[in-house]
Motif scaffolding. Structure first.
Motif, PDB file in Angstrom:
ATOM      1  N   GLY A   1      34.312 -12.155  18.630  1.00  0.00           N
ATOM      2  CA  GLY A   1      33.713 -13.438  18.281  1.00  0.00           C
ATOM      3  C   GLY A   1      32.378 -13.660  18.962  1.00  0.00           C
ATOM      4  N   LEU A   2      32.294 -13.283  20.247  1.00  0.00           N
ATOM      5  CA  LEU A   2      31.026 -13.440  20.967  1.00  0.00           C
ATOM      6  C   LEU A   2      29.937 -12.551  20.384  1.00  0.00           C
ATOM      7  N   VAL A   3      30.294 -11.315  20.039  1.00  0.00           N
ATOM      8  CA  VAL A   3      29.308 -10.412  19.433  1.00  0.00           C
ATOM      9  C   VAL A   3      28.863 -10.944  18.079  1.00  0.00           C
ATOM     10  N   THR A   4      29.808 -11.480  17.316  1.00  0.00           N
ATOM     11  CA  THR A   4      29.458 -12.032  16.004  1.00  0.00           C
ATOM     12  C   THR A   4      28.506 -13.207  16.145  1.00  0.00           C
ATOM     13  N   TRP A   5      28.785 -14.096  17.085  1.00  0.00           N
ATOM     14  CA  TRP A   5      27.891 -15.231  17.305  1.00  0.00           C
ATOM     15  C   TRP A   5      26.513 -14.766  17.770  1.00  0.00           C
ATOM     16  N   LEU A   6      26.478 -13.731  18.602  1.00  0.00           N
ATOM     17  CA  LEU A   6      25.190 -13.229  19.084  1.00  0.00           C
ATOM     18  C   LEU A   6      24.372 -12.649  17.939  1.00  0.00           C
ATOM     19  N   VAL A   7      25.009 -11.859  17.076  1.00  0.00           N
ATOM     20  CA  VAL A   7      24.302 -11.289  15.922  1.00  0.00           C
ATOM     21  C   VAL A   7      23.834 -12.397  14.983  1.00  0.00           C
ATOM     22  N   ALA A   8      24.698 -13.412  14.766  1.00  0.00           N
ATOM     23  CA  ALA A   8      24.315 -14.522  13.895  1.00  0.00           C
ATOM     24  C   ALA A   8      23.113 -15.281  14.462  1.00  0.00           C
ATOM     25  N   LEU A   9      23.081 -15.465  15.773  1.00  0.00           N
ATOM     26  CA  LEU A   9      21.942 -16.163  16.384  1.00  0.00           C
ATOM     27  C   LEU A   9      20.661 -15.348  16.251  1.00  0.00           C
ATOM     28  N   VAL A  10      20.775 -14.026  16.379  1.00  0.00           N
ATOM     29  CA  VAL A  10      19.590 -13.175  16.236  1.00  0.00           C
ATOM     30  C   VAL A  10      18.991 -13.319  14.838  1.00  0.00           C
ATOM     31  N   PHE A  11      19.875 -13.378  13.819  1.00  0.00           N
ATOM     32  CA  PHE A  11      19.381 -13.533  12.449  1.00  0.00           C
ATOM     33  C   PHE A  11      18.946 -14.964  12.160  1.00  0.00           C
ATOM     34  N   PHE A  12      19.511 -15.946  12.856  1.00  0.00           N
ATOM     35  CA  PHE A  12      19.206 -17.344  12.554  1.00  0.00           C
ATOM     36  C   PHE A  12      17.956 -17.827  13.278  1.00  0.00           C
TER      37      PHE A  12
ATOM     38  N   TRP B   1      13.053 -21.042  13.736  1.00  0.00           N
ATOM     39  CA  TRP B   1      11.652 -21.141  14.134  1.00  0.00           C
ATOM     40  C   TRP B   1      10.770 -21.531  12.952  1.00  0.00           C
ATOM     41  N   MET B   2      11.073 -21.025  11.764  1.00  0.00           N
ATOM     42  CA  MET B   2      10.314 -21.395  10.570  1.00  0.00           C
ATOM     43  C   MET B   2      10.482 -22.882  10.275  1.00  0.00           C
ATOM     44  N   VAL B   3      11.708 -23.387  10.381  1.00  0.00           N
ATOM     45  CA  VAL B   3      11.948 -24.807  10.128  1.00  0.00           C
ATOM     46  C   VAL B   3      11.196 -25.668  11.135  1.00  0.00           C
ATOM     47  N   LEU B   4      11.238 -25.287  12.411  1.00  0.00           N
ATOM     48  CA  LEU B   4      10.537 -26.065  13.434  1.00  0.00           C
ATOM     49  C   LEU B   4       9.033 -26.021  13.227  1.00  0.00           C
ATOM     50  N   THR B   5       8.508 -24.864  12.889  1.00  0.00           N
ATOM     51  CA  THR B   5       7.061 -24.736  12.680  1.00  0.00           C
ATOM     52  C   THR B   5       6.593 -25.560  11.489  1.00  0.00           C
TER      53      THR B   5
END
Length: 297
Positions: free
Chosen positions: A34-45, A50-54
């Motif tokens: 689960g932790l690895v999945t969340w980490l990979v999801a954060l890397v892709f998200f 950043w695009m939304v904030l910009t």
């Protein structure tokens, strides 16, 4: 003869640790996964976030290096996006919607009977037919761009949205047939035999027996074809002008050699991505079932 009772274990002495509990090991593996999945999801998200904030920053703040996270928020980029050009982004968005939706419907109408013939009523050398369908996707689009352009020019189809509908249908049909063949292979043959005994014809079997059962697979196929059509840019860039311009081509108009455009491009990218995100969110349940071949309950 006197016997002495065995002495009690010394206080505080730890007993030797036994083998780890299987349930505990499985729980630890699940937590780590689960932790690895969340980490990979954060890397892709993170790029999307950043695009939304910009997109909510001013052009000056969006172009700073290093980026400014605490810059004031503004809607100037969205005002420039919706207010720029003749008619704003609505004609390109309507063109993209028309080309994507109509071509996806045509693909489903053509792929369903083809997949039925290759799975439930297989023709001779059906594997060779599937390989031929898939081999057409190996040809780069740019290799066939010149003949398509000459055909469109000689037939007066340049800058026509219906030419893109035909091209997107032909482009997505092979992958749709390939996917739906695997989905329809899961349909029990006894259901079709029962429908035939009751006197049902092939169109009735496809519409009332196979389509409801293969609904998740059809939804997954439709979503993938819609995404491919919506994101296609090369045909739209070469074969359209102003009247049939699609959203991805309209997006490239914000990149200029002079001035700042990063915030405006981020705002335009977010707006153009919303239809695909909405379609994926609406069909997420059927998409998971279809891609896992769980169409038969």
């Amino acid at each position: 003869m006197t016997t002495t009772a065995p002495s009690a274990p010394a206080a505080g002495r730890a007993r030797p640790a036994g083998p780890p509990d299987p349930v505990r090991r499985a729980r630890r593996r699940s937590t780590a996964l689960g932790l690895v999945t969340w980490l990979v999801a954060l890397v892709f998200f993170l790029p999307v976030a950043w695009m939304v904030l910009t997109s909510f920053h001013s052009e000056a703040d969006a172009a700073t290096n290093p980026p400014s996270f605490a810059a004031p928020l503004t809607l100037d980029a969205y005002r420039n996006f919706f207010g720029g050009g003749t008619g704003g982004p609505w004609p390109p968005l309507i063109n993209s919607t028309t080309a994507s939706v109509v071509s996806t419907l045509l693909v489903l109408l053509l792929a369903l009977p083809a997949a039925y013939a290759l799975s439930l009523r297989p023709v001779r050398k059906w594997r060779d037919v599937l390989f031929f369908f898939l081999s057409t996707k190996m040809l780069p689009i740019v290799a066939g761009l010149l003949p398509v352009y000459l055909f469109a020019k000689n037939t007066g189809m340049l800058d026509n949205i219906w030419l893109l509908v035909l091209l997107y249908t032909a482009m997505n049909l092979p992958i749709a047939v390939w996917m739906m063949q695997s989905f329809l292979a899961e349909v029990p043959g006894s259901l079709i035999e029962a429908a035939q005994i009751d006197g049902a014809r092939l169109p009735t079997i496809l519409a009332r027996v196979i389509a409801p059962i293969a609904g998740p697979g059809m939804a997954a196929t439709a979503l993938i074809c819609f995404i491919f059509s919506w994101n296609e840019m090369l045909f739209a860039l070469v074969l359209t002008g102003v009247k049939a311009q699609t959203a991805p081509v309209f997006l490239t108009g914000f990149v200029t050699s002079q001035g700042l455009f990063l915030a405006k491009v981020c705002a335009a990218s977010l707006v153009i991505s919303l239809p695909v995100l909405a379609a994926g969110f609406a069909a997420q349940d059927k998409l998971v079932q279809g891609l896992s071949l769980g169409a038969v309950k």
